[in-house]
Design a protein around this motif. Structure first.
Motif, short mmCIF file in Angstrom:
data_model
loop_
_atom_site.label_atom_id
_atom_site.label_comp_id
_atom_site.label_asym_id
_atom_site.label_seq_id
_atom_site.Cartn_x
_atom_site.Cartn_y
_atom_site.Cartn_z
N TRP A 33 0.81 -1.22 0.00
CA TRP A 33 0.00 0.00 0.00
C TRP A 33 0.84 1.27 0.00
O TRP A 33 0.37 2.32 -0.42
CB TRP A 33 -0.91 0.01 1.23
N ASP A 34 2.07 1.17 0.50
CA ASP A 34 2.90 2.37 0.64
C ASP A 34 4.35 2.00 0.36
O ASP A 34 4.99 1.31 1.14
CB ASP A 34 2.75 2.93 2.06
N TYR A 82 9.78 4.22 9.62
CA TYR A 82 8.40 4.32 9.12
C TYR A 82 7.40 4.18 10.26
O TYR A 82 6.41 4.91 10.34
CB TYR A 82 8.16 3.24 8.07
N SER A 101 -0.43 2.24 7.28
CA SER A 101 -0.28 2.52 5.86
C SER A 101 -1.53 2.12 5.08
O SER A 101 -1.92 2.78 4.12
CB SER A 101 0.94 1.78 5.31
N ARG A 126 -4.09 4.69 5.82
CA ARG A 126 -3.72 5.92 5.13
C ARG A 126 -4.12 5.84 3.65
O ARG A 126 -4.58 6.80 3.05
CB ARG A 126 -2.22 6.17 5.27
N LYS A 127 -3.92 4.64 3.06
CA LYS A 127 -4.29 4.45 1.66
C LYS A 127 -5.81 4.57 1.50
O LYS A 127 -6.31 5.20 0.57
CB LYS A 127 -3.83 3.06 1.20
#
Length: 285
Positions: free
Chosen positions: A175-176, A217, A227, A230-231
């Protein structure tokens, strides 16, 4: 043989290094050649225990300090489980008692009790540690804790978000792209299991929970938003902006409609006033 007793029970590690400091009493078997300086002989025995797993310690002896000989009375008084006391009195009829040592019949070695402060690597299951990645394979991640202890994180213990990229020699978030693990990266992991073979400790790690992964991270994600979240949040932003815009347009239209209505009412009022004036003028004529 070596017998260990502790003045206080070992507390679970509270730091990321999983190292704890504790006061210990060791019963060490010294060769007669060491009796001229028994403390130096005890140091040599303790040095041989360094960086090896000790069941008595419940971990790996990393360092020791403030070592000193202690008498039998001190051992008996401080032994929490009685193991040191039992070791020195198990053959009471054949024991010759000395201040700092116990000589057993038909044995050339002397048992000496040594008190010292020990630094022990004692990881607990479920705790989180930080290691440096030294191997990235398609089915596992290898790392070193404190540059000494090996940890293996197998694929089944890594959450689905992180996928292997063999062509890049790394593991990345699906995803990130900013979340990546490669050789040299600092990885935060959960201790799932602890194994020991030939006095060597091997940790089994896991990265199934949020808050594990590449250290920097994870630190940047201290807000608690993962993440994946966040996506999903990025995906929901256009919808939220659209709804906000529609709400604003609706409010603007309502305001515009209200203003038009007020202008119409004002204009109608002015027209009525003009008609009244015209009527008065006609009447005067």
């Amino acid at each position: 043989f070596v017998t260990h007793t502790a003045r206080a029970p070992m507390a679970p590690p509270a730091t990321s290094s999983a190292c704890v400091t504790k006061e210990c009493i060791f019963t060490l078997a010294l060769h007669p050649s060491a009796l001229a300086d028994p403390l130096a002989g005890a140091r040599r025995v303790l040095d041989g225990m360094m960086m090896k797993h000790s069941p008595a310690l419940g971990g790996v002896l990393m360092a020791y300090e403030d070592e000193r000989l202690c008498g039998e009375d001190e051992v008996d008084g401080d032994a929490s489980d009685g193991s040191a006391s039992n070791a020195s009195t198990s053959m009471c009829d054949d024991v010759v008692r000395e201040r700092f040592g116990v000589v057993l019949h038909a044995s050339g070695y002397v048992d000496v009790a040594v008190r010292c402060s020990c630094r022990v690597f004692h990881p607990a299951r479920g705790s989180r540690l930080v290691g440096v990645v030294n191997k990235c394979s398609h089915d596992f991640i290898g790392a070193l804790v404190l540059d000494v202890f090996n940890v293996a994180i197998s694929q089944e213990n890594i959450r689905e978000e992180l996928v292997s990229c063999p062509e890049e020699g790394s593991w990345k978030s699906a995803w990130d792209d900013a979340h990546a693990l490669r050789v040299g990266s600092h990885v935060v992991f959960t201790v799932k299991d602890i194994t020991e073979s030939d006095d060597v400790v091997l940790l089994v790690g896991a990265m199934e929970e949020e808050g594990t992964g590449e250290r920097e991270y994870v630190a940047r994600s201290s807000s608690g938003i993962t993440s994946i979240e966040r996506k999903l949040l990025k995906r929901s932003e256009p919808k939220a902006k659209k709804e906000k815009k529609e709400k604003k347009d609706k409010a603007d239209k309502k305001k515009e409609k209200k203003e038009k209505k007020e202008k119409r009412s004002k204009r109608d009022g002015e027209d009525d006033g003009d008609n009244t004036v015209d009527a008065k003028r006609a009447k005067v004529k």
